[in-house]
Design a protein around this motif. Structure first.
Motif, PDB file in Angstrom:
ATOM      1  N   LYS A  15       1.901   6.737  -7.056  1.00  0.00           N
ATOM      2  CA  LYS A  15       0.845   7.633  -7.529  1.00  0.00           C
ATOM      3  C   LYS A  15       1.244   9.099  -7.386  1.00  0.00           C
ATOM      4  O   LYS A  15       0.871   9.951  -8.199  1.00  0.00           O
ATOM      5  CB  LYS A  15      -0.446   7.364  -6.772  1.00  0.00           C
ATOM      6  N   VAL A  16       1.998   9.402  -6.312  1.00  0.00           N
ATOM      7  CA  VAL A  16       2.436  10.787  -6.116  1.00  0.00           C
ATOM      8  C   VAL A  16       3.508  11.163  -7.137  1.00  0.00           C
ATOM      9  O   VAL A  16       3.516  12.255  -7.707  1.00  0.00           O
ATOM     10  CB  VAL A  16       2.956  10.972  -4.678  1.00  0.00           C
ATOM     11  N   PRO A  43       1.792  10.701 -11.467  1.00  0.00           N
ATOM     12  CA  PRO A  43       0.319  10.826 -11.519  1.00  0.00           C
ATOM     13  C   PRO A  43      -0.198  10.310 -12.862  1.00  0.00           C
ATOM     14  O   PRO A  43       0.480  10.362 -13.888  1.00  0.00           O
ATOM     15  CB  PRO A  43       0.091  12.313 -11.358  1.00  0.00           C
ATOM     16  N   ILE A 103       2.483   1.724  -3.560  1.00  0.00           N
ATOM     17  CA  ILE A 103       1.493   2.194  -4.545  1.00  0.00           C
ATOM     18  C   ILE A 103       1.195   3.673  -4.338  1.00  0.00           C
ATOM     19  O   ILE A 103       1.078   4.458  -5.287  1.00  0.00           O
ATOM     20  CB  ILE A 103       0.211   1.343  -4.450  1.00  0.00           C
ATOM     21  N   THR A 104       1.070   4.102  -3.071  1.00  0.00           N
ATOM     22  CA  THR A 104       0.802   5.517  -2.783  1.00  0.00           C
ATOM     23  C   THR A 104       1.949   6.399  -3.264  1.00  0.00           C
ATOM     24  O   THR A 104       1.737   7.464  -3.861  1.00  0.00           O
ATOM     25  CB  THR A 104       0.582   5.709  -1.275  1.00  0.00           C
ATOM     26  N   VAL A 105       3.202   5.967  -3.018  1.00  0.00           N
ATOM     27  CA  VAL A 105       4.353   6.752  -3.463  1.00  0.00           C
ATOM     28  C   VAL A 105       4.403   6.843  -4.980  1.00  0.00           C
ATOM     29  O   VAL A 105       4.679   7.904  -5.564  1.00  0.00           O
ATOM     30  CB  VAL A 105       5.645   6.134  -2.893  1.00  0.00           C
ATOM     31  N   ALA A 108       0.830  -1.205   0.000  1.00  0.00           N
ATOM     32  CA  ALA A 108       0.000   0.000   0.000  1.00  0.00           C
ATOM     33  C   ALA A 108       0.867   1.259   0.000  1.00  0.00           C
ATOM     34  O   ALA A 108       0.569   2.241  -0.699  1.00  0.00           O
ATOM     35  CB  ALA A 108      -0.923  -0.014   1.206  1.00  0.00           C
ATOM     36  N   VAL A 109       1.961   1.251   0.768  1.00  0.00           N
ATOM     37  CA  VAL A 109       2.856   2.416   0.808  1.00  0.00           C
ATOM     38  C   VAL A 109       3.521   2.633  -0.541  1.00  0.00           C
ATOM     39  O   VAL A 109       3.620   3.762  -1.057  1.00  0.00           O
ATOM     40  CB  VAL A 109       3.895   2.231   1.933  1.00  0.00           C
TER      41      VAL A 109
END
Length: 259
Positions: free
Chosen positions: A250-251, A254, A246-248, A243-244
């Motif tokens: 996406k940032v 984009p 994937i979040t990074v 999860a971490v």
């Protein structure tokens, strides 16, 4: 406090002429200071095979009920089992059962077992009771004779015996394999008690099985639980880490919208 109980065990043997003889074997059972004695011989937990001299009452004439008392050599299986009443407590139930196997070299049979139950705490007797039950329903019957501990001892008394005598006595205590269970009946002898098949349901036998099952289950969980916890830990760390990441992503990268 000392417990002393005299047991009269009804048994049958075969005479030389083939007739059945009814006899009573008298055994003295004593509990003192956490130790069980049978005819003044110390008996430990488990099944012990004892050969000793004891008093025997024989019916010479059943019609006139004439009795003759004499001393003979008997072979007896003695079961001593300790049941902890509560975990971490000194409260115990001590169960004693007996089976006469031979009298003066002749095979003997008995139908009933006298069981002595002693409730003790810190080796002190709180209460005790005794009753009879069929041999086939006893714990002693369910235990194989192959695991009996053989105890053949000269005529020593537990009272007034010397240290050297006790050291000599320890040499006679040895584990052995009993082979008489598979032997056929010889002329002039009763056939051996049938091989120990599974006895009828008994409360104490079931308790013994459940205690063994509980110990096996505890050993199973003690070996499986660390592996299960490690697997769960890897799963949780893996999901959180994914999860971490994937979040990074996406940032940093984009998603571009198409016009």
């Amino acid at each position: 406090r000392i417990l002393q109980d005299s047991l009269r065990i009804n048994v049958t043997t075969l005479k030389d002429d083939g007739e059945v003889s009814t006899e009573q074997v008298i055994l003295n059972v004593t509990y003192e200071g956490g130790q069980v004695y049978v005819n003044d011989l110390p008996v430990n937990s488990g099944v012990t095979r004892i050969s000793c001299q004891t008093s025997i009452v024989k019916n010479e004439n059943l019609e006139n009920l004439q009795e003759k008392e004499y001393f003979g050599i008997v072979s007896v299986r003695i079961l001593v089992h300790e049941w902890p009443m509560t975990s971490g407590s000194s409260l115990q139930l001590i169960v004693i059962q007996e089976e006469v196997v031979e009298i003066d070299g002749k095979q003997a049979q008995q139908k009933e077992v006298t069981e002595i139950d002693i409730l003790v705490k810190n080796q002190g007797i709180l209460r005790h009771s005794s009753y009879t039950l069929p041999l086939e329903e006893s714990m002693l019957f369910s235990l194989s004779r192959d695991s009996d501990v053989l105890f053949t001892l000269p005529n020593l008394s537990r009272k007034g015996e010397s240290v050297s005598a006790l050291q000599t006595a320890s040499q006679y205590l040895t584990g052995g394999v009993e082979t008489t269970a598979d032997e056929g009946a010889l002329p002039g002898k009763l056939p051996e008690t049938p091989l120990r098949a599974e006895p009828p349901s008994s409360y104490k036998v079931m308790c013994q099985w459940m205690e063994k099952f509980r110990k096996d289950l505890c050993r199973f969980w003690s070996s499986v639980f660390p592996v299960f916890f490690m697997f769960l830990n890897v799963m949780v760390v893996g999901i959180l880490g994914a999860a971490v990441v994937i979040t990074v992503l996406k940032v940093l990268f984009p998603v571009c919208e198409y016009k």
